[in-house]
Motif scaffolding. Structure first.
Motif, short mmCIF file in Angstrom:
data_model
loop_
_atom_site.label_atom_id
_atom_site.label_comp_id
_atom_site.label_asym_id
_atom_site.label_seq_id
_atom_site.Cartn_x
_atom_site.Cartn_y
_atom_site.Cartn_z
N SER A 7 0.92 -1.20 0.16
CA SER A 7 -0.20 0.61 0.24
C SER A 7 0.96 1.44 0.27
CB SER A 7 -1.29 0.01 1.03
OG SER A 7 -0.62 0.06 2.12
N GLU A 8 1.89 0.71 0.81
CA GLU A 8 2.93 2.36 0.51
C GLU A 8 3.50 2.53 -1.25
OE1 GLU A 8 4.82 5.08 2.93
OE2 GLU A 8 2.84 4.06 3.43
N ASN A 9 4.30 1.22 -1.82
CA ASN A 9 4.35 1.46 -2.42
C ASN A 9 3.01 1.76 -4.10
OD1 ASN A 9 6.95 0.26 -2.80
ND2 ASN A 9 6.27 -1.49 -2.81
N LEU A 10 1.79 2.35 -3.24
CA LEU A 10 0.47 1.99 -4.48
C LEU A 10 1.05 3.55 -4.13
CD1 LEU A 10 -1.51 1.76 -6.26
CD2 LEU A 10 -2.64 0.87 -4.08
N LYS A 11 1.14 4.16 -3.24
CA LYS A 11 0.44 5.36 -2.72
C LYS A 11 1.63 6.62 -3.45
CE LYS A 11 2.28 7.02 1.08
NZ LYS A 11 2.48 7.17 2.88
N ASN A 12 2.77 5.38 -3.52
CA ASN A 12 3.71 7.32 -3.79
C ASN A 12 4.05 6.69 -5.16
OD1 ASN A 12 4.96 7.29 -1.25
ND2 ASN A 12 6.44 5.56 -1.27
N ASN A 13 3.28 5.48 -5.72
CA ASN A 13 3.04 5.71 -7.38
C ASN A 13 2.39 6.74 -8.09
OD1 ASN A 13 5.65 3.88 -7.61
ND2 ASN A 13 4.53 1.74 -7.44
N ILE A 14 0.94 6.70 -7.05
CA ILE A 14 0.35 7.29 -7.57
C ILE A 14 0.62 8.42 -7.97
CG2 ILE A 14 -2.11 8.11 -7.34
CD1 ILE A 14 -2.79 5.10 -6.04
N LYS A 15 0.77 9.36 -6.75
CA LYS A 15 1.90 11.17 -6.32
C LYS A 15 2.48 10.26 -7.56
CE LYS A 15 1.11 11.38 -1.55
NZ LYS A 15 2.05 11.16 0.32
N TYR A 16 3.42 10.11 -7.87
CA TYR A 16 4.77 10.32 -8.73
C TYR A 16 4.00 10.51 -10.37
CZ TYR A 16 7.92 9.54 -12.76
OH TYR A 16 8.86 9.24 -13.44
N LEU A 17 2.72 8.82 -10.61
CA LEU A 17 2.32 9.17 -11.74
C LEU A 17 1.84 10.27 -11.62
CD1 LEU A 17 1.38 5.01 -11.55
CD2 LEU A 17 3.55 6.59 -13.39
N ILE A 18 0.89 10.73 -10.95
CA ILE A 18 -0.33 11.67 -11.37
C ILE A 18 0.59 13.35 -11.80
CG2 ILE A 18 -1.92 13.50 -9.89
CD1 ILE A 18 -2.97 11.78 -8.37
N VAL A 48 -5.12 -0.13 4.62
CA VAL A 48 -4.11 -1.02 4.11
C VAL A 48 -4.63 -1.80 3.37
CG1 VAL A 48 -1.89 -2.75 5.35
CG2 VAL A 48 -3.00 -0.94 6.16
N ASN A 49 -5.68 -2.59 3.11
CA ASN A 49 -5.63 -3.53 2.31
C ASN A 49 -6.64 -2.76 1.12
OD1 ASN A 49 -4.87 -6.34 3.03
ND2 ASN A 49 -5.92 -6.37 4.90
N VAL A 50 -6.11 -2.21 -0.16
CA VAL A 50 -6.72 -1.46 -0.89
C VAL A 50 -7.25 -3.01 -1.97
CG1 VAL A 50 -6.04 -0.06 -2.94
CG2 VAL A 50 -5.22 0.51 -1.22
N GLN A 51 -8.36 -2.56 -2.18
CA GLN A 51 -9.27 -3.25 -2.61
C GLN A 51 -8.35 -3.78 -5.32
OE1 GLN A 51 -12.94 -3.15 -3.58
NE2 GLN A 51 -13.51 -3.18 -1.26
N HIS A 52 -8.47 -4.88 -5.86
CA HIS A 52 -7.85 -5.88 -6.21
C HIS A 52 -8.31 -4.86 -7.21
CE1 HIS A 52 -5.15 -8.51 -4.54
NE2 HIS A 52 -6.04 -9.55 -4.73
N ALA A 53 -9.52 -4.60 -7.41
CA ALA A 53 -10.75 -3.95 -8.37
C ALA A 53 -10.18 -2.39 -8.22
CB ALA A 53 -11.76 -3.61 -8.48
N THR A 54 -9.75 -2.07 -6.90
CA THR A 54 -9.23 -0.55 -6.79
C THR A 54 -8.55 -0.27 -7.75
OG1 THR A 54 -10.98 -0.06 -5.59
CG2 THR A 54 -8.86 1.76 -5.62
N VAL A 55 -7.08 -1.06 -8.00
CA VAL A 55 -5.92 -1.12 -8.16
C VAL A 55 -5.81 -1.32 -9.13
CG1 VAL A 55 -3.79 -2.13 -8.26
CG2 VAL A 55 -5.03 -1.78 -5.62
N ARG A 56 -6.61 -2.44 -10.24
CA ARG A 56 -6.70 -2.44 -11.01
C ARG A 56 -7.10 -1.41 -12.21
NH1 ARG A 56 -5.30 -6.01 -14.25
NH2 ARG A 56 -5.81 -8.19 -12.42
N LYS A 57 -8.25 -0.58 -11.50
CA LYS A 57 -8.69 0.77 -12.05
C LYS A 57 -7.96 1.69 -12.74
CE LYS A 57 -13.67 -0.12 -10.91
NZ LYS A 57 -14.76 0.56 -10.58
N ILE A 58 -6.72 1.91 -11.10
CA ILE A 58 -5.66 2.91 -11.24
C ILE A 58 -4.87 2.69 -12.21
CG2 ILE A 58 -4.03 4.13 -9.36
CD1 ILE A 58 -5.97 3.22 -7.96
#
Length: 201
Positions: A7-18, A48-58
């Motif tokens: 979830s930390e990687n996801l958070k940092n990657n969203i910020k960077y990709l935006i 902490v547990n982001v749903q798979h469907a949400t991660v896929r949409k992002i």
């Protein structure tokens, strides 16, 4: 890898990709169908547990791998990618393929949104903000219908050929020089790659 790490990687990657793709939290929400609360909670580290469907949409929105967005550091990876040879082990960028007749009306849409509407091809390289223009008419002496031009949207650097739309004739043409003061033409962007008819894949 633990959920918290993912979830930390996801958070940092969203910020960077935006930031690196010229998007906003709002454009991400609008195009992916996720709520602002969902994105806010991820970016604030409240889930902490982001749903798979949400991660896929992002990941689909940014045109990146579903698995990688939670497991690698994109900022670090893209710095490394841009400093190695283009023949290195790079992840391809997803490029929406738009028919010539629909390109002008699509220019104000963001890449993430276009990627959800149009079929995709892939480009190996470090460019961003790319669209594929599928030609429906001949560009005299240059290209035939069915050719695909990979274009870096909106960019007009001095050393590259540009794909330009003539509002008067309704036709596309390719040029090195663009008259910045002219209202007659609309610059689609710099041509990064040409793929000739039959060699799309």
């Amino acid at each position: 890898m633990h959920r918290r790490e993912r979830s930390e990687n996801l958070k940092n990657n969203i910020k960077y990709l935006i930031k690196s793709r010229g998007e906003t939290q709002l454009s991400l929400c609008n195009s992916s169908g996720l709520t602002r609360t969902t994105i806010y909670n991820i970016l604030e580290g409240k889930v902490v547990n982001v749903q798979h469907a949400t991660v896929r949409k992002i990941s689909d929105f940014f045109g990146v791998s579903y698995e990688e967005i939670e497991t690698i550091d994109f900022e670090e990876k893209e710095i490394i990618d841009s400093s190695i040879s283009p023949q290195g082990n790079m992840n391809p960028a997803a490029v929406p393929v738009i028919k010539e007749s629909l390109v002008v009306q699509s220019l104000d849409k963001r890449i993430g949104e276009l990627a959800t509407i149009y079929p995709l091809t892939y480009y190996f390289g470090t460019s961003f903000n790319l669209i594929g223009v599928l030609l429906e008419n001949e560009i005299r002496g240059m290209n035939e219908p069915g050719d695909l031009l990979i274009v870096q949207k909106g960019v007009a650097s001095s050393d590259k050929e540009k794909l330009v739309y003539d509002k008067l004739t309704g036709k596309m043409f390719i040029t090195h020089e663009v008259d910045a003061g002219s209202d007659r033409v609309c610059v689609i962007g710099d041509i990064i790659e040409e793929r000739f008819n039959g060699l799309q894949r």
